[in-house]
Scaffold this motif. Structure first.
Motif, PDB file in Angstrom:
ATOM      1  N   HIS A 218       0.811  -1.199   0.000  1.00  0.00           N
ATOM      2  CA  HIS A 218       0.000   0.000   0.000  1.00  0.00           C
ATOM      3  C   HIS A 218       0.855   1.264   0.000  1.00  0.00           C
ATOM      4  CE1 HIS A 218      -4.137  -1.596   0.596  1.00  0.00           C
ATOM      5  NE2 HIS A 218      -3.438  -2.657   0.919  1.00  0.00           N
ATOM      6  N   ARG A 219       2.148   1.163  -0.223  1.00  0.00           N
ATOM      7  CA  ARG A 219       2.989   2.345  -0.324  1.00  0.00           C
ATOM      8  C   ARG A 219       2.714   3.039  -1.656  1.00  0.00           C
ATOM      9  NH1 ARG A 219       8.646  -0.637   1.311  1.00  0.00           N
ATOM     10  NH2 ARG A 219       8.072  -1.207   3.434  1.00  0.00           N
TER      11      ARG A 219
ATOM     12  N   ALA B  73      -8.651   2.122 -12.094  1.00  0.00           N
ATOM     13  CA  ALA B  73      -7.647   2.502 -13.079  1.00  0.00           C
ATOM     14  C   ALA B  73      -6.338   1.818 -12.696  1.00  0.00           C
ATOM     15  CB  ALA B  73      -7.460   4.014 -13.123  1.00  0.00           C
ATOM     16  N   ARG B  74      -5.745   1.096 -13.648  1.00  0.00           N
ATOM     17  CA  ARG B  74      -4.500   0.374 -13.368  1.00  0.00           C
ATOM     18  C   ARG B  74      -3.457   0.753 -14.414  1.00  0.00           C
ATOM     19  NH1 ARG B  74      -3.909  -6.138 -12.875  1.00  0.00           N
ATOM     20  NH2 ARG B  74      -4.065  -6.094 -15.148  1.00  0.00           N
ATOM     21  N   PHE B  75      -2.260   1.115 -13.955  1.00  0.00           N
ATOM     22  CA  PHE B  75      -1.184   1.535 -14.844  1.00  0.00           C
ATOM     23  C   PHE B  75       0.097   0.787 -14.499  1.00  0.00           C
ATOM     24  CE2 PHE B  75      -4.047   5.142 -14.277  1.00  0.00           C
ATOM     25  CZ  PHE B  75      -4.357   5.472 -15.594  1.00  0.00           C
ATOM     26  N   SER B  76       0.928   0.591 -15.517  1.00  0.00           N
ATOM     27  CA  SER B  76       2.205  -0.080 -15.297  1.00  0.00           C
ATOM     28  C   SER B  76       3.206   0.346 -16.361  1.00  0.00           C
ATOM     29  CB  SER B  76       2.029  -1.599 -15.324  1.00  0.00           C
ATOM     30  OG  SER B  76       1.620  -2.018 -16.627  1.00  0.00           O
TER      31      SER B  76
ATOM     32  N   HIS C 183      -2.809   0.507  -8.815  1.00  0.00           N
ATOM     33  CA  HIS C 183      -4.266   0.457  -8.866  1.00  0.00           C
ATOM     34  C   HIS C 183      -4.867   1.630  -8.096  1.00  0.00           C
ATOM     35  CE1 HIS C 183      -3.118  -3.698  -9.672  1.00  0.00           C
ATOM     36  NE2 HIS C 183      -4.333  -3.913 -10.161  1.00  0.00           N
ATOM     37  N   LEU C 184      -5.820   2.275  -8.697  1.00  0.00           N
ATOM     38  CA  LEU C 184      -6.659   3.253  -8.014  1.00  0.00           C
ATOM     39  C   LEU C 184      -8.090   2.713  -8.076  1.00  0.00           C
ATOM     40  CD1 LEU C 184      -6.474   6.028  -6.592  1.00  0.00           C
ATOM     41  CD2 LEU C 184      -7.185   7.059  -8.764  1.00  0.00           C
ATOM     42  N   VAL C 185      -8.653   2.400  -6.910  1.00  0.00           N
ATOM     43  CA  VAL C 185      -9.950   1.726  -6.829  1.00  0.00           C
ATOM     44  C   VAL C 185     -10.933   2.604  -6.061  1.00  0.00           C
ATOM     45  CG1 VAL C 185     -11.172  -0.342  -6.071  1.00  0.00           C
ATOM     46  CG2 VAL C 185      -8.781  -0.511  -6.831  1.00  0.00           C
ATOM     47  N   ALA C 186     -12.065   2.886  -6.683  1.00  0.00           N
ATOM     48  CA  ALA C 186     -13.100   3.703  -6.045  1.00  0.00           C
ATOM     49  C   ALA C 186     -14.379   2.898  -5.901  1.00  0.00           C
ATOM     50  CB  ALA C 186     -13.378   4.957  -6.874  1.00  0.00           C
TER      51      ALA C 186
ATOM     52  N   VAL D 165      -0.257  -0.991  -4.885  1.00  0.00           N
ATOM     53  CA  VAL D 165       0.656  -1.410  -5.939  1.00  0.00           C
ATOM     54  C   VAL D 165       0.905  -2.904  -5.820  1.00  0.00           C
ATOM     55  CG1 VAL D 165       2.925  -1.080  -6.994  1.00  0.00           C
ATOM     56  CG2 VAL D 165       1.769   0.839  -5.859  1.00  0.00           C
ATOM     57  N   GLU D 166       0.854  -3.597  -6.921  1.00  0.00           N
ATOM     58  CA  GLU D 166       1.194  -5.011  -6.939  1.00  0.00           C
ATOM     59  C   GLU D 166       2.421  -5.207  -7.808  1.00  0.00           C
ATOM     60  OE1 GLU D 166      -2.476  -6.286  -8.761  1.00  0.00           O
ATOM     61  OE2 GLU D 166      -1.429  -6.943 -10.566  1.00  0.00           O
ATOM     62  N   ARG D 167       3.302  -6.061  -7.357  1.00  0.00           N
ATOM     63  CA  ARG D 167       4.472  -6.406  -8.173  1.00  0.00           C
ATOM     64  C   ARG D 167       4.235  -7.761  -8.817  1.00  0.00           C
ATOM     65  NH1 ARG D 167      10.580  -5.099  -7.545  1.00  0.00           N
ATOM     66  NH2 ARG D 167       9.600  -3.295  -8.494  1.00  0.00           N
ATOM     67  N   LEU D 168       4.365  -7.782 -10.133  1.00  0.00           N
ATOM     68  CA  LEU D 168       4.187  -9.005 -10.901  1.00  0.00           C
ATOM     69  C   LEU D 168       5.504  -9.367 -11.562  1.00  0.00           C
ATOM     70  CD1 LEU D 168       2.270 -11.161 -12.113  1.00  0.00           C
ATOM     71  CD2 LEU D 168       1.801  -9.553 -13.960  1.00  0.00           C
ATOM     72  N   GLU D 169       6.124 -10.444 -11.108  1.00  0.00           N
ATOM     73  CA  GLU D 169       7.357 -10.941 -11.695  1.00  0.00           C
ATOM     74  C   GLU D 169       7.082 -12.299 -12.339  1.00  0.00           C
ATOM     75  OE1 GLU D 169      10.765  -8.779  -8.995  1.00  0.00           O
ATOM     76  OE2 GLU D 169      10.600 -10.952  -8.946  1.00  0.00           O
ATOM     77  N   MET D 170       7.359 -12.389 -13.625  1.00  0.00           N
ATOM     78  CA  MET D 170       7.063 -13.600 -14.396  1.00  0.00           C
ATOM     79  C   MET D 170       8.324 -14.067 -15.116  1.00  0.00           C
ATOM     80  SD  MET D 170       3.592 -14.047 -14.185  1.00  0.00           S
ATOM     81  CE  MET D 170       2.771 -14.556 -15.696  1.00  0.00           C
TER      82      MET D 170
END
Length: 265
Positions: free
Chosen positions: A9-10, A188-191, A206-209, A218-223
């Motif tokens: 949540h930072r 709204a989700r940006f990366s 992510h900005l969620v209303a 913020v989510e970190r996705l490592e693939m």
């Protein structure tokens, strides 16, 4: 896409936070389970499943119709796979599985990791779709996951894997955006796409209303970024006869590996 991510949540996360233990990765989908179907509402599961069924019938040589959907998420593909198969699902996220069970109370689901499960039964088809295979992150775990999935195939059965982009296909610096516009939910989700060693890295903001509050996380996705040859090698190591469909279900291609009729895995 599912599994193996970190949620924080930072508002200004430090780049490349360490992600040492799979237990931490599950928290992403634990948090986002309720938003998942809205965020990925652009997917045409019905169209994808129609083509998937056609490809399965071209490659499958076993006579049954039992199918295991690995990394099934909330069961988007299962909704349409049920029309042609006796379907079961498997996922690492308990909250995602709760949603899948609510949507499909007639389906058996398993809470398992794709690299470590033994259901003590075999299927005519095993699928791993929407690039979920990238969550294994390393070549060793890719080989392990495919070998375990192959062990759950009947002789003549087929394993279908939708890959994550290869290292050559991954575009560093690409800006991504997704939006949800529902009466009581706005997202709204940006990366910006990055890479580290053999991993793709996305910090997804992510900005969620909702009617109750506005939230940012913020989510970190490592693939894992695996080459075409590494995918083929993993299938062959699992003793499957593999073919590659370059179009696939949504432009990412599709690997189809058939278990020989007389081979013990």
């Amino acid at each position: 896409m599912r599994r193996f991510c970190l949620c924080t949540h930072r508002s200004l996360p430090k780049p490349y936070l360490p992600l040492p233990i799979p237990h931490h990765y599950r928290k992403l989908y634990d948090r986002l389970a309720g938003l998942y179907d809205s965020i990925y509402s652009f997917k045409n599961y019905e169209k994808e499943t129609t083509k998937l069924h056609e490809l399965i019938q071209q490659h499958k040589r076993s006579l049954g119709n039992k199918l295991l959907d690995v990394a099934c998420g909330t069961g988007g593909h299962i909704a349409y796979l049920k029309g042609n198969y006796s379907v079961e699902g498997l996922d690492i996220s308990a909250p995602m599985l709760r949603l899948a069970k609510k949507k499909h109370p007639d389906v058996v689901f398993y809470h398992r990791d794709m690299t470590n499960f033994n259901l003590r039964k075999q299927f005519d088809v095993v699928t791993c779709l929407f690039s979920a295979i990238g969550h294994v992150r390393t070549k060793r775990r890719l080989n392990l996951a495919l070998r375990i999935m192959a062990r759950h195939l009947k002789p003549g059965g087929v394993l279908v894997v939708e890959p994550w982009p290869t290292p050559k296909q991954w575009q560093i610096g690409r800006i991504g955006a997704n939006f949800v516009d529902e009466p009581k939910l706005k997202v709204a989700r940006f990366s910006i796409s990055k890479a580290r060693s053999n991993l793709s890295v996305l910090d997804l903001h992510h900005l969620v209303a909702t009617p109750n509050r506005i939230e940012h996380f913020v989510e970190r996705l490592e693939m894992g970024l695996f080459t075409h040859e590494e995918y083929l090698d993993a299938f062959r190591t699992a003793r499957l006869d593999v073919e590659f469909d370059s179009d696939g279900l949504m432009g990412r291609g599709l690997y189809l590996g058939t278990r020989p009729l007389e081979t013990e895995l």
